[in-house]
Scaffold this motif. Structure first.
Motif, mmCIF file in Angstrom:
data_model
loop_
_atom_site.group_PDB
_atom_site.id
_atom_site.type_symbol
_atom_site.label_atom_id
_atom_site.label_comp_id
_atom_site.label_asym_id
_atom_site.label_seq_id
_atom_site.Cartn_x
_atom_site.Cartn_y
_atom_site.Cartn_z
ATOM 1 N N GLN A 1 -76.990 59.471 -8.848
ATOM 2 C CA GLN A 1 -75.444 59.107 -8.653
ATOM 3 C C GLN A 1 -75.262 58.324 -7.243
ATOM 4 O O GLN A 1 -74.550 57.413 -7.424
ATOM 5 N N HIS A 2 -75.876 58.554 -6.267
ATOM 6 C CA HIS A 2 -75.785 57.958 -4.844
ATOM 7 C C HIS A 2 -76.294 56.674 -5.150
ATOM 8 O O HIS A 2 -75.715 55.558 -4.704
ATOM 9 N N LEU A 3 -77.457 56.660 -5.791
ATOM 10 C CA LEU A 3 -78.201 54.955 -5.989
ATOM 11 C C LEU A 3 -77.309 54.284 -6.905
ATOM 12 O O LEU A 3 -76.781 53.049 -6.528
ATOM 13 N N PHE A 4 -76.767 54.732 -7.875
ATOM 14 C CA PHE A 4 -75.739 54.033 -8.623
ATOM 15 C C PHE A 4 -74.624 53.576 -7.962
ATOM 16 O O PHE A 4 -74.117 52.378 -7.936
ATOM 17 N N TRP A 5 -73.882 54.490 -7.296
ATOM 18 C CA TRP A 5 -72.624 54.075 -6.988
ATOM 19 C C TRP A 5 -72.686 53.205 -5.576
ATOM 20 O O TRP A 5 -71.928 52.509 -5.059
ATOM 21 N N PHE A 6 -73.863 53.209 -5.064
ATOM 22 C CA PHE A 6 -73.949 52.431 -3.822
ATOM 23 C C PHE A 6 -74.131 51.104 -4.433
ATOM 24 O O PHE A 6 -73.560 50.110 -3.588
ATOM 25 N N PHE B 1 -69.347 51.497 2.302
ATOM 26 C CA PHE B 1 -69.156 52.817 2.608
ATOM 27 C C PHE B 1 -68.474 53.765 2.049
ATOM 28 O O PHE B 1 -68.094 54.845 2.685
ATOM 29 N N VAL B 2 -68.113 53.808 0.916
ATOM 30 C CA VAL B 2 -67.206 54.668 0.048
ATOM 31 C C VAL B 2 -67.754 55.112 -1.055
ATOM 32 O O VAL B 2 -67.006 55.463 -1.762
ATOM 33 N N TRP B 3 -68.938 54.832 -1.503
ATOM 34 C CA TRP B 3 -69.560 55.071 -2.746
ATOM 35 C C TRP B 3 -69.290 56.650 -3.105
ATOM 36 O O TRP B 3 -69.298 56.971 -4.187
ATOM 37 N N GLY B 4 -69.404 57.453 -1.997
ATOM 38 C CA GLY B 4 -69.390 58.861 -2.203
ATOM 39 C C GLY B 4 -68.018 59.280 -2.847
ATOM 40 O O GLY B 4 -67.906 60.541 -3.439
ATOM 41 N N HIS B 5 -66.994 58.564 -3.077
ATOM 42 C CA HIS B 5 -65.820 59.134 -3.633
ATOM 43 C C HIS B 5 -65.877 59.141 -5.096
ATOM 44 O O HIS B 5 -65.035 59.800 -5.787
ATOM 45 N N HIS B 6 -66.872 58.711 -5.543
ATOM 46 C CA HIS B 6 -67.222 59.055 -7.086
ATOM 47 C C HIS B 6 -67.760 60.259 -7.174
ATOM 48 O O HIS B 6 -68.173 60.717 -8.411
ATOM 49 N N MET B 7 -68.229 61.040 -6.142
ATOM 50 C CA MET B 7 -68.755 62.190 -6.295
ATOM 51 C C MET B 7 -68.352 63.426 -5.681
ATOM 52 O O MET B 7 -68.937 64.478 -5.327
ATOM 53 N N PHE B 8 -66.885 63.668 -5.683
ATOM 54 C CA PHE B 8 -66.149 64.611 -4.755
ATOM 55 C C PHE B 8 -66.535 66.005 -5.653
ATOM 56 O O PHE B 8 -66.593 67.034 -5.158
ATOM 57 N N VAL B 9 -66.626 66.113 -7.188
ATOM 58 C CA VAL B 9 -66.885 67.274 -7.564
ATOM 59 C C VAL B 9 -68.403 67.336 -7.962
ATOM 60 O O VAL B 9 -68.602 68.295 -8.804
ATOM 61 N N SER B 10 -69.099 66.610 -7.481
ATOM 62 C CA SER B 10 -70.488 66.768 -7.955
ATOM 63 C C SER B 10 -71.474 67.774 -7.471
ATOM 64 O O SER B 10 -72.559 68.085 -7.917
ATOM 65 N N GLY B 11 -71.003 68.298 -6.345
ATOM 66 C CA GLY B 11 -71.509 69.334 -5.471
ATOM 67 C C GLY B 11 -72.223 68.728 -4.331
ATOM 68 O O GLY B 11 -72.905 69.426 -3.500
ATOM 69 N N GLN B 12 -71.855 67.419 -4.126
ATOM 70 C CA GLN B 12 -72.186 67.089 -2.804
ATOM 71 C C GLN B 12 -71.511 67.890 -1.354
ATOM 72 O O GLN B 12 -70.638 68.547 -1.852
ATOM 73 N N SER B 13 -72.192 68.031 -0.375
ATOM 74 C CA SER B 13 -71.575 68.581 0.885
ATOM 75 C C SER B 13 -70.066 68.338 0.793
ATOM 76 O O SER B 13 -69.565 67.048 0.939
ATOM 77 N N MET B 14 -69.101 69.183 1.450
ATOM 78 C CA MET B 14 -67.813 68.863 1.587
ATOM 79 C C MET B 14 -67.483 67.969 2.767
ATOM 80 O O MET B 14 -66.289 67.363 2.603
ATOM 81 N N TYR B 15 -68.225 68.067 3.516
ATOM 82 C CA TYR B 15 -68.150 67.337 4.931
ATOM 83 C C TYR B 15 -68.598 65.748 4.516
ATOM 84 O O TYR B 15 -67.720 64.842 5.018
ATOM 85 N N ALA B 16 -69.329 65.425 3.531
ATOM 86 C CA ALA B 16 -69.614 64.311 3.250
ATOM 87 C C ALA B 16 -68.376 63.663 2.499
ATOM 88 O O ALA B 16 -67.945 62.841 2.697
ATOM 89 N N SER B 17 -67.983 64.648 1.553
ATOM 90 C CA SER B 17 -66.795 64.287 0.972
ATOM 91 C C SER B 17 -65.699 63.955 1.765
ATOM 92 O O SER B 17 -64.921 62.898 1.277
ATOM 93 N N ALA B 18 -65.348 64.644 2.767
ATOM 94 C CA ALA B 18 -64.456 64.150 3.633
ATOM 95 C C ALA B 18 -64.507 63.049 4.364
ATOM 96 O O ALA B 18 -63.326 62.093 4.437
ATOM 97 N N VAL B 19 -65.731 62.481 4.729
ATOM 98 C CA VAL B 19 -65.836 61.353 5.400
ATOM 99 C C VAL B 19 -65.690 60.116 4.417
ATOM 100 O O VAL B 19 -64.880 59.175 4.661
ATOM 101 N N PHE B 20 -66.036 60.409 3.079
ATOM 102 C CA PHE B 20 -66.066 59.107 2.196
ATOM 103 C C PHE B 20 -64.602 59.297 1.767
ATOM 104 O O PHE B 20 -64.105 58.150 1.393
#
Ligand code: HEM
Ligand SMILES: [Cu+2]
Lengths: 314, 534
Positions: free
Chosen positions: B241-246, B294-313
């Motif tokens: 998911q990281h690679l794809f959304w990047f 630098f915003v790709w992680g906003h597709h992954m807020f419920v994926s189980g990524q760290s909540m701090y990463a989510s906050a930055v994204f």
């Protein structure tokens, strides 16, 4: 609300009410930021249309102050909403320690739930009203996502790792529960019912759905039948860590780092024993990857957890 | 007055003279024909999906059939229409004309890009028609790598191929914009259309290779069982998911930045005024391109990524809205005291602005963590990105088509029909997609073939809207086609617009300029006047 056309989802918790409030405020902000655009475009298009007499003198092509203001004001509003929404997000990611645990296993295409007492249900989740519940979730195959709209909550269920979700439902009723991550042919049929019950009714339900053994007790059986006790048991001759009191405590690893023995650590130790080796022990534990199913691993985790609780309560 | 040299359309009539051409304008026409074809294919799949959703049980298709239909729709629309449409048709046609060049920097590479695009497209079509894929256009693992029984590897190969077409086009644009600007055309004198293509090209060149690598990794996992993404082989599904959304998040800016460039041109020409705050608008394209990475992680807020990463994204995603907002407010200010021509290009531009605002602001809702948790992977997201991509990009594409059609083919079309089309598209679009915001907020997940009966009314509205929308998209085929044979001849500058492309005859001659022009003023130098145009 009418059955013909629903406009607002049902709500089953105080948290969902807070989300709705944020949504309202956000909607108001959207209107405030966009109405000037819509109104002015329509008005200018009419007022300054070609052929119509209008005052077109003193045209401005730039106005730095104006431009900075329409970058800055939305930015500040956005920062406020960011803080608000992020704080709510952090609360739903920090479960209270006393939450009631329910295990969830997702697989193509059904939801399996297991209560601490060993009661199992498929595509239905019963919970008591007013009590924090924590779901510990694993997937047997692809990524699924547990979504309960009435709680405004969802969480992906990812193979290879535990994810969790917690909530306190406070309105009895029956609500939708669905899978939100596309998971293959019957994705849209991976749905079920989320049933919030008054406490006595829930206790009665647990009673009638009851089984002979709690999850921990079933885990203990698996612990014996799969030969775990041969190494980890009190009488073992092999040098393997004692599991009593392990859960929740820090574990030094062979590579010098420390981990906390949580659900994920225990799961990985069973399925991927070579990935994190406890310091001072030879890496001889075999993997149980093709031996145990996700439910069975969860039962073992429950059993090992129960060993910790007996420790803390002298 | 000297006689004009023959137009590029008359510089050879054989099929061969088209298929082996290196003229950027002819290549643009080749793209126009081919992206139109793919638009029709993708649109047909969308029609199938919408028809199926008329009933909660989805009586028209099987579960598998439905999954394959929406995958076909997504793959075709994203890679074979939205990404190539504006850059490859209008960018190709206009960039050299707008900067005063005789062609792109690498004309033969440009032709090669088209062949690669066609190869990838035919390959995809064949694969999708002989069975297709059932993973969605996002190919999430381990579903795609180990569980799908569709032709994942072949489709991945096709998308991999078409990626090279993007990369080559991007490189060609960057070099052209750097090297071939006419004397006097400094960066501050470049049309905003060119600026936005410059920003787009940077994303094309930097992001597309990541997608290519990811697709190779999926193929490797499927074919050789390498444990990259599948946890049962020791891989990590979130890595995919990281690679794809990047790639794929910046890709949404590949789709929309060129549209923003088009709208700046249309608004300035319609208002007969310079774009308000030229440098802010140009700069915001670059800002969007950079922050967009630098915003790709906003597709992954419920994926189980760290909540701090989510906050930055989350924070960065909210920040992208600011430069997008600047553009919208600047366009509005451009109209102030303008002399506005209510012709089809401008109606499409107005429709673009409205839909883009709704799409962009609902993007803010998705960027806020706790709201996204609720609406992620529901119809709310479907509505959001259709507002941006279909409402936004396609409105701009149609606006561009109606604006530069006389330039490209030397003929006028009936303006009334253009106005009717613009209005119908706007209405049909809102009827189709607005109900989906409500559906999503109510909790209807996306990619559902069977759904709860209480959602039916909203789905029926949406399907009705899509029928209207589909018809409105077909209308231009009739009157634009008609204009080719019977349209009035267009003058060099039928809208009274500024820009070098309007200084050459319509259609332009083979090498664009008899003599390379020298640029002396800023772009959009409209005199204050009230004289009649056209
Ligand atoms: C400007 C052009 C934009 C385009 C073309 C675009 C396109 C898309 C697409 C295709 C998706 C769907 C992802 C999926 O398959 O689930 C999406 C989701 C999303 N977009 Fe946008 N978007 C744009 C602007 C924005 C803006 C300005 C924001 C925020 C300020 C934003 C925030 C989001 C978020 C947070 C999601 C994830 C939602 C989710 O998956 O739950 N987008 N967008
Ligand atoms: Cu599922």
């Amino acid at each position: 609300m009418s059955d013909f056309i629903a406009l607002w989802p049902q709500s089953a918790s105080a948290y969902s009410g807070r989300i709705d409030l944020l949504m309202w405020v956000f909607t108001a902000l959207v209107v405030a930021l966009s109405a000037p655009v819509f109104i002015l475009i329509a008005y200018y298009a009419w007022k300054y249309r070609a052929g119509r007499k209008a005052d077109r003198s003193d045209r401005v092509n730039r106005n730095t102050l104006l431009e900075i203001s329409w970058a800055l004001i939305p930015f500040i509003l956005i920062v406020i909403l960011f803080v608000w929404s992020t704080r709510m997000f952090f609360t739903v990611h920090q479960p209270p320690p006393d939450a009631m645990e329910i295990n969830v296993v997702a697989k193509q295409w059904m939801w399996k739930f297991e209560h601490a007492g060993g009661q199992r249900e498929i595509d239905e989740l019963h919970v008591p009203v007013g009590e924090p519940v924590r779901l510990s979730m694993a997937s047997q195959d692809v990524i699924h996502s547990l979504y309960i709209p009435a709680l405004r909550l969802k969480q992906d269920v990812v193979p290879g790792r535990y994810t969790s979700l917690w909530f306190t439902a406070d309105k009895p009723g029956t609500y939708h529960l669905t899978c939100a991550e596309f998971c293959g042919a019957d994705h849209s049929e991976m749905t079920g019912r989320f049933i919030v019950m008054e406490k006595p009714a829930f206790a009665a339900w647990l009673e009638q759905a009851g089984t002979d053994a709690s999850l921990a007790a079933e885990g203990e059986k698996l612990f014996r039948s799969n030969g775990c006790s041969g190494c980890h048991g009190p009488a073992a001759t092999v040098k393997a860590p004692d599991l009593e009191g392990l859960y929740g405590s820090p574990v030094p690893l062979a590579d010098g780092s420390m981990v906390t023995a949580d659900d994920q650590y225990i799961r990985d130790s069973i399925l991927l024993p070579q990935s994190e080796i406890a310091a001072g022990y030879p890496p001889i534990m075999p993997t149980f990857k093709n031996v145990l199913s996700e439910d069975e691993v969860m039962k073992l985790v429950a059993y090992i957890k129960s060993l910790a609780t007996t420790e803390d309560t002298p | 007055m000297t006689a004009n040299p023959p137009s590029y359309l008359n510089a050879g009539h054989t099929i061969r003279s088209w298929l082996l051409t290196t003229d950027h304008k002819r290549i643009a026409v080749l793209y126009l024909v081919s992206v139109t074809f793919f638009f029709l294919v993708g649109g047909a799949a969308a029609g199938l999906v919408r028809a199926d959703l008329l009933t909660p049980e989805g009586d028209l298709l099987t579960n598998e059939g439905y999954n394959r239909a929406f995958t076909l729709h997504g793959v075709i629309m994203v890679w074979f229409f939205l990404i190539p449409s504006i850059p490859n048709v209008f960018g190709n046609f206009l960039i050299p004309l707008m900067i005063g060049a005789r062609d792109l920097a690498f004309p033969r590479l440009n032709l090669l890009s088209w062949y690669i695009y066609i190869l990838g497209g035919l390959f995809t079509l064949i694969v999708l028609l002989v069975g297709g894929v059932d993973t969605g256009w996002t190919f999430y693992t381990p579903l795609s790598s180990m569980f799908s029984n569709g032709n994942v590897v072949l489709v991945a190969a096709a998308v991999f191929i078409v990626g090279f077409s993007s990369i080559l086009t991007g490189l060609n644009f960057i070099v052209t914009i750097h090297r071939l600007r006419a004397p006097g055309m400094g960066w501050g004198r470049m049309p905003l259309f060119v600026w936005s293509h410059y920003a787009t090209s940077i994303i094309l060149v930097l992001a597309t290779p990541v997608l290519s690598i990811t697709l190779v990794l999926i193929a490797a996992e499927r074919l050789f069982g390498l444990g990259i993404f599948d946890p049962s082989l020791g891989g990590d599904p979130l890595l995919f998911q990281h690679l794809f959304w990047f790639y794929s998040h910046p890709a949404v800016y590949i789709m929309v930045l060129p549209a923003l460039g088009v709208i700046s041109e249309l608004v300035a020409a319609a208002a007969r005024k310079p774009v308000f705050g030229y440098s802010f608008v140009a700069g915001s394209s670059i800002a969007i391109a950079i922050i967009g990475f630098f915003v790709w992680g906003h597709h992954m807020f419920v994926s189980g990524q760290s909540m701090y990463a989510s906050a930055v994204f989350s924070f960065l995603s909210l920040a992208v809205a600011v430069p997008s907002g600047i553009k919208v407010y600047n366009w509005t200010a451009t109209l102030y005291k303008g002399n506005i021509l209510l012709d089809p290009p401008f109606l499409f531009a107005m429709s673009f602005i409205g839909l883009f605002v709704v799409g962009g602001l609902t993007g803010l809702a998705l960027a806020m963590l706790s709201i996204d948790v609720h609406v992620h992977d529901t119809y709310f997201v479907v509505a959001h990105f259709h507002y941006i991509m279909v409402g936004g990009t396609i409105s701009a594409y149609f606006g561009a088509l109606h604006f530069w059609w006389p330039k490209m083919f030397g003929r006028m079309y009936p303006l009334t029909w253009g106005r009717i089309t613009a209005a119908t598209i706007f209405f049909g679009f809102n009827l189709t997609f607005f109900p989906q915001f409500i559906l999503g907020f109510l909790g209807m997940p996306r990619r559902y073939h069977v759904y709860a009966p209480e959602f039916q009314t909203l789905h029926v509205l949406s399907s009705a809207g899509s029928t209207l929308l589909g018809l409105a998209y077909l209308l231009p085929f009739v009157y634009l086609g008609y204009s080719l044979v019977a349209g009035k001849r267009a003058s060099a500058n039928p809208w009274g617009a500024t820009g070098l492309e309007w200084t050459v005859p319509s259609p332009p001659p083979k090498h664009n300029f008899v003599e390379i022009p020298t640029v002396t003023g800023r772009p959009y130098d409209y005199p204050v006047d009230k004289e009649d145009r056209r």
